[in-house]
Design a protein around this motif. Structure first.
Motif, PDB file in Angstrom:
ATOM      1  N   ILE A 145       0.738  -1.250  -0.050  1.00 23.40           N
ATOM      2  CA  ILE A 145       0.027  -0.001   0.176  1.00 23.40           C
ATOM      3  C   ILE A 145       0.892   1.186   0.042  1.00 23.40           C
ATOM      4  N   PRO A 146       1.901   1.467   0.975  1.00 24.92           N
ATOM      5  CA  PRO A 146       2.656   2.420   0.895  1.00 24.92           C
ATOM      6  C   PRO A 146       3.389   2.618  -0.367  1.00 24.92           C
ATOM      7  N   VAL A 147       4.125   1.569  -0.877  1.00 27.85           N
ATOM      8  CA  VAL A 147       4.929   1.317  -1.968  1.00 27.85           C
ATOM      9  C   VAL A 147       4.213   1.900  -3.113  1.00 27.85           C
ATOM     10  N   LYS A 148       2.662   1.387  -3.233  1.00 29.88           N
ATOM     11  CA  LYS A 148       1.987   1.950  -4.062  1.00 29.88           C
ATOM     12  C   LYS A 148       1.713   3.632  -4.540  1.00 29.88           C
ATOM     13  N   ALA A 149       1.605   4.010  -3.104  1.00 29.92           N
ATOM     14  CA  ALA A 149       1.516   5.354  -2.827  1.00 29.92           C
ATOM     15  C   ALA A 149       2.787   6.187  -3.520  1.00 29.92           C
ATOM     16  N   LEU A 150       3.658   5.464  -3.034  1.00 24.90           N
ATOM     17  CA  LEU A 150       4.882   6.179  -3.270  1.00 24.90           C
ATOM     18  C   LEU A 150       5.266   6.021  -5.102  1.00 24.90           C
ATOM     19  N   LEU A 151       5.073   5.096  -5.551  1.00 24.80           N
ATOM     20  CA  LEU A 151       5.248   5.216  -7.176  1.00 24.80           C
ATOM     21  C   LEU A 151       4.194   5.811  -7.684  1.00 24.80           C
ATOM     22  N   ASP A 152       3.101   5.774  -7.381  1.00 24.49           N
ATOM     23  CA  ASP A 152       1.896   6.704  -8.049  1.00 24.49           C
ATOM     24  C   ASP A 152       2.312   7.972  -7.997  1.00 24.49           C
ATOM     25  N   GLU A 153       2.757   8.483  -6.666  1.00 25.17           N
ATOM     26  CA  GLU A 153       3.212  10.029  -6.465  1.00 25.17           C
ATOM     27  C   GLU A 153       4.285  10.408  -7.395  1.00 25.17           C
ATOM     28  N   LEU A 154       5.275   9.375  -7.636  1.00 24.16           N
ATOM     29  CA  LEU A 154       6.505   9.602  -8.464  1.00 24.16           C
ATOM     30  C   LEU A 154       6.180   9.572  -9.941  1.00 24.16           C
ATOM     31  N   GLY A 155       4.699   9.037 -10.162  1.00 33.22           N
ATOM     32  CA  GLY A 155       4.522   8.754 -11.508  1.00 33.22           C
ATOM     33  C   GLY A 155       5.539   7.505 -12.316  1.00 33.22           C
ATOM     34  N   ILE A 156       5.738   6.685 -11.604  1.00 33.24           N
ATOM     35  CA  ILE A 156       6.605   5.439 -11.926  1.00 33.24           C
ATOM     36  C   ILE A 156       5.419   4.408 -12.513  1.00 33.24           C
ATOM     37  N   GLU A 157       5.825   3.720 -13.648  1.00 37.12           N
ATOM     38  CA  GLU A 157       4.856   2.806 -14.109  1.00 37.12           C
ATOM     39  C   GLU A 157       5.257   1.555 -13.428  1.00 37.12           C
ATOM     40  N   GLY A 184      -2.796   7.004  -6.244  1.00 38.01           N
ATOM     41  CA  GLY A 184      -2.061   8.182  -5.262  1.00 38.01           C
ATOM     42  C   GLY A 184      -2.604   8.249  -3.765  1.00 38.01           C
ATOM     43  N   ALA A 185      -1.823   8.968  -3.178  1.00 42.91           N
ATOM     44  CA  ALA A 185      -1.975   8.808  -1.681  1.00 42.91           C
ATOM     45  C   ALA A 185      -3.281   9.458  -1.323  1.00 42.91           C
ATOM     46  N   LYS A 186      -3.778  10.427  -2.229  1.00 39.62           N
ATOM     47  CA  LYS A 186      -4.909  10.860  -1.445  1.00 39.62           C
ATOM     48  C   LYS A 186      -6.267  10.004  -1.757  1.00 39.62           C
ATOM     49  N   GLU A 187      -6.318   9.261  -2.659  1.00 40.28           N
ATOM     50  CA  GLU A 187      -7.446   8.364  -2.942  1.00 40.28           C
ATOM     51  C   GLU A 187      -7.161   7.237  -1.838  1.00 40.28           C
ATOM     52  N   ILE A 188      -5.885   6.807  -1.789  1.00 38.19           N
ATOM     53  CA  ILE A 188      -5.574   5.706  -0.701  1.00 38.19           C
ATOM     54  C   ILE A 188      -6.147   6.220   0.741  1.00 38.19           C
ATOM     55  N   LYS A 189      -5.631   7.398   1.111  1.00 41.52           N
ATOM     56  CA  LYS A 189      -6.102   7.988   2.419  1.00 41.52           C
ATOM     57  C   LYS A 189      -7.591   7.930   2.259  1.00 41.52           C
ATOM     58  N   GLU A 190      -8.220   8.215   1.458  1.00 42.66           N
ATOM     59  CA  GLU A 190      -9.932   8.446   1.556  1.00 42.66           C
ATOM     60  C   GLU A 190     -10.487   7.067   1.754  1.00 42.66           C
ATOM     61  N   LEU A 191      -9.915   6.063   1.158  1.00 42.18           N
ATOM     62  CA  LEU A 191     -10.338   4.598   1.346  1.00 42.18           C
ATOM     63  C   LEU A 191     -10.105   4.115   2.975  1.00 42.18           C
ATOM     64  N   ILE A 192      -8.742   4.670   3.234  1.00 40.10           N
ATOM     65  CA  ILE A 192      -8.696   4.310   4.762  1.00 40.10           C
ATOM     66  C   ILE A 192      -9.737   5.054   5.533  1.00 40.10           C
ATOM     67  N   ASP A 193      -9.894   6.213   5.153  1.00 39.80           N
ATOM     68  CA  ASP A 193     -10.984   6.800   5.978  1.00 39.80           C
ATOM     69  C   ASP A 193     -12.155   6.083   6.063  1.00 39.80           C
ATOM     70  N   PHE A 194     -12.601   5.740   4.824  1.00 37.48           N
ATOM     71  CA  PHE A 194     -13.927   4.994   4.611  1.00 37.48           C
ATOM     72  C   PHE A 194     -13.758   3.747   5.532  1.00 37.48           C
ATOM     73  N   THR A 195     -12.742   3.060   5.466  1.00 33.49           N
ATOM     74  CA  THR A 195     -12.710   1.579   6.005  1.00 33.49           C
ATOM     75  C   THR A 195     -12.794   1.753   7.424  1.00 33.49           C
ATOM     76  N   ARG A 196     -12.130   2.892   8.052  1.00 30.34           N
ATOM     77  CA  ARG A 196     -11.864   3.140   9.322  1.00 30.34           C
ATOM     78  C   ARG A 196     -13.474   3.547  10.063  1.00 30.34           C
ATOM     79  N   LYS A 197     -14.177   4.188   9.194  1.00 30.36           N
ATOM     80  CA  LYS A 197     -15.596   4.484   9.713  1.00 30.36           C
ATOM     81  C   LYS A 197     -16.390   2.950   9.699  1.00 30.36           C
ATOM     82  N   ASN A 198     -16.119   2.324   8.641  1.00 31.65           N
ATOM     83  CA  ASN A 198     -16.927   0.955   8.643  1.00 31.65           C
ATOM     84  C   ASN A 198     -16.480   0.245   9.909  1.00 31.65           C
ATOM     85  N   LEU A 199     -15.330  -0.063  10.189  1.00 35.03           N
ATOM     86  CA  LEU A 199     -14.707  -0.852  11.302  1.00 35.03           C
ATOM     87  C   LEU A 199     -15.471  -0.251  12.628  1.00 35.03           C
TER      88      LEU A 199
END
Lengths: 371, 332
Positions: free
Chosen positions: A13-25, A180-195
């Motif tokens: 998850i964090p590695v995905k965020a990093l690569l997304d942010e750096l624009g790496i395929e 990207g980090a923003k979308e991932i964080k939104e999903l984390i927020d959503f999941t936290r609420k669900n939990l």
């Protein structure tokens, strides 16, 4: 150029965020699975430890999806992990896979080398962009860990068993579709609420188990047969001090910047182990002491067969068990581990802790009535 | 006379399947020690059959417990009220027969354990982790290789004057070493004695390391019948070893005792399906689920065209189907 990287629990998850942010395929290998383990076992030296085998399987499966560059971090401690990069490079070369291996070894001495490597992958060098991406990655990894800790607290207390598992699993799958980090964080927020919406028994006082040991086997649910979820569903609250974010933030980022992380475990380990001897031994010993003093009911140590640093921990743990009166269960994992026997040990350990806790409560009450 | 309130305990192990019937005071009325022979369902059914012949309609089963590596399977077939791991079961049984027990040594068909009891509760335990050298199956194999009945095997060790040193860390190496010692001309008695010592040494190094083995010490499991091993333990521990009367069925006994405890506390009806299970037909089928990369091997138990249970899936979507959870989407 398509980048890939090894799996270890939630690291993707964090590695995905990093690569997304750096624009790496990049390609994320399929989640750890039996096939990956079979491939790794087939091509790795037999005496290599389990993480090396699974990761090798990850790379081969990622190659099938078009990956040709592997990103892995280098080990800063004297354990076999330090030469994983070289091993993987050689094995893959022998097998005829055309894959490059990039080792991101961030040591204080060679931060410029690290930045050079990043530049090669990103194709450009914009320190501001890179630092921003690293900062966002650190935030994501911290939030992922917090979410995991929340699931540890919910599981033993939930009224309908399996609710937290369902939500958490769905998070782990859906996060793959976010960018990207923003979308991932939104999903984390959503999941936290669900939990947090799960109905729980707030009066419950569950037994508490700390998980220590080698980082890969403790953090990767495929490898440890989903031990945290199982313990949670058996009614135990779990705590695992060594986490992905801790590793990324303390081990990689702070080290690179010459900052000190949380080192209370070193102090706690001192009476038993005064020096860093490799791997996560100091963390294992120190955290066991800290958890025992924090009122935990039991400790589970997990290591891959043949893990040198953790073999040392294993021989120290009985002293802590005696001194601080806390039961310790050691689980050793390799590709031949039979799930049934493993689960029997976990179940029996939970039984033991529950009975001890009941006994302790009864004894405690008796003492009160004497006063 | 119709015995009121009996409880059934079944321990399905790798080598033996044991059944025990106890009365409401916890006394054993009947015990069976059957070979599993790789066919646990058959063993369970023939065990139940024998009990049905012995007791017929004369007893009421108020509760049933299962344990051992086949405990889930046994649970599905007989319908039990409690499913418990072997460690807890063995400890419960030992405490019933030797109330002040503090150390339990247990060696079964495929595993060995040590259980420490303090103040009446299991305080610590260890189970063999990597190798099964020194467990019942290995001794069985050596006995048949030397053409000695397993019941006699231990006695040979007692008439030995000297223990030959055997490398006991690994079953395969121990066997090669035994053959080597035979070729060099050592007597069978000394070799068997050496093997007993090697196995005890292995047990002490693997399981008992760093643990305080306080008396009373109880030794149970099928291997406790081996006098050679018992003697080697006594020499090693310099203590008296107690072999409980029902040493070979302690797991089943513990399961029965736990079923009794549970059913006494809570007033509900037992799940036990009755002694006529032998009339039913049971089939087991296996399949590999290809819905995700885990490729779990699933086991399906079917009785008279009804699926009783499924297990082996990591995600739970198959096993939950039969628990009336309804179909739930679990992502992949």
């Amino acid at each position: 150029m398509k980048v890939t990287f090894p799996h270890m629990g939630n690291t993707y998850i964090p590695v995905k965020a990093l690569l997304d942010e750096l624009g790496i395929e990049y390609v994320i290998p399929p989640f750890n699975n039996k096939k990956a383990l079979e491939l790794g076992t087939k091509y790795a030296p037999e005496m290599a430890c389990l993480p090396l085998k699974i990761n090798l399987g990850n790379f081969i499966q990622a190659h099938e999806l078009g990956a040709d560059l592997i990103l892995i971090s280098g080990g800063c401690g004297p354990c076999r992990f330090g030469y994983y990069g070289e091993m993987h490079r050689e094995i893959l070369k022998d097998l005829g896979f055309n894959m490059e291996v990039f080792t991101l070894d961030i040591s204080k001495k060679d931060i410029s080398g690290f930045l050079r490597n990043i530049k090669r992958i990103t194709g450009e060098f914009k320190p501001y962009k890179i630092l921003k991406a690293i900062k966002k990655t650190a935030e994501v990894s911290k939030q992922v860990d917090e979410l995991e800790r929340l699931s540890f607290k919910i599981r033993p207390r939930e009224i309908v068993k399996g609710s937290a598992d369902r939500i958490y699993k769905s998070f782990q799958n859906s996060v793959l579709n976010k960018k990207g980090a923003k979308e991932i964080k939104e999903l984390i927020d959503f999941t936290r609420k669900n939990l947090l919406d799960i109905e729980t028994d707030k009066s419950l006082d569950p037994i508490k188990i700390g998980i220590v040991g080698e980082i890969y086997t403790t953090n990767d649910p495929f490898t440890n047969f989903r031990i945290e979820s199982r313990l949670g569903n058996e009614g135990a609250e779990v705590m695992r001090p060594v986490t992905v974010s801790g590793w990324i933030i303390d081990h990689m980022i702070k080290k690179a910047l010459g900052l000190k992380g949380d080192e209370s475990y070193k102090e706690a380990a001192k009476p038993y182990l005064g020096a860093m001897i490799g791997g996560h031994t100091q963390e294992t010993i120190g955290n066991t002491v800290l958890l025992a003093k924090d009122g935990y009911d039991g400790i589970i140590q997990i290591l891959p067969l043949g893990c040198m640093p953790e073999i040392v921990s294993e021989s120290i743990l009985p002293s802590i068990e005696r001194d601080l009166n806390i039961p310790v269960l050691t689980l050793i994992i390799d590709e031949m581990t039979g799930e049934a026997g493993y689960l029997t040990r976990i179940e029996a350990f939970v039984d033991l802790l529950k009975r001890r806790k009941e006994e302790g409560l009864i004894a405690g009450k008796r003492m009160l009535s004497w006063n | 006379m119709r015995e009121k309130g009996c409880y059934l305990g079944i321990d399905v192990g790798s080598v033996s399947t044991n059944l025990v019937i106890i009365d409401s005071y916890g006394n054993i009325l009947e015990k069976l020690y059957l070979k599993t022979g790789g066919q646990p369902i058959k063993a369970i059914r023939s065990g139940i059959n024998i009990l049905a012949d012995v007791f017929g309609q004369s007893i009421d089963i108020l509760g049933a417990g299962t344990t051992g590596s086949g405990r889930q399977l046994a649970n599905v077939i007989i319908g039990s009220d409690i499913v418990k791991n072997e460690i807890t079961s063995h400890a419960v049984a030992a405490q019933k027969l030797v109330p002040n027990v503090r150390t339990i040594l247990e060696i079964g068909g495929q595993d060995s354990k040590i259980i420490l009891v303090r103040n009446g509760v299991v305080y610590d335990f260890a189970m063999n982790t990597v190798c099964a050298a020194g467990t019942g199956s290995f001794l069985d194999r050596q006995a048949s290789r030397l053409e000695i009945p397993i019941e006699e095997f231990g006695k040979y060790a007692l008439s030995s004057t000297l223990a030959v040193r055997i490398a006991g860390r690994c079953a395969v190496f121990a066997e090669s070493d035994m053959i080597h010692k035979q070729q060099t001309g050592h007597s069978i008695e000394d070799i068997i004695n050496g093997l007993c010592e090697a196995l005890v040494r292995n047990y002490m190094n693997n399981l008992a390391k760093g643990k305080e083995l306080a008396e009373p010490i109880v030794f149970q499991g099928g291997v406790a019948a081996n006098q050679g091993i018992v003697a080697a333990f006594e020499r090693e521990l310099k203590a008296k070893i107690i072999i409980p009367e029902y040493y070979d069925v302690m797991g089943a006994y513990g399961a029965a005792l736990m079923a009794r405890e549970k059913m006494r506390h809570k007033a509900y009806k037992t799940n036990f399906v009755g002694f006529d299970i032998s009339k039913k037909d049971y089939k087991v089928s296996t399949m590999e689920c290809h819905d995700c990369s885990n490729m779990c091997e699933l086991i399906k138990i079917i009785s008279d065209d009804v699926v009783l249970a499924r297990w082996g899936d990591r995600c739970g979507k198959w096993s939950e189907l039969d628990r009336n959870y309804g179909q739930v989407s679990l992502g992949h």
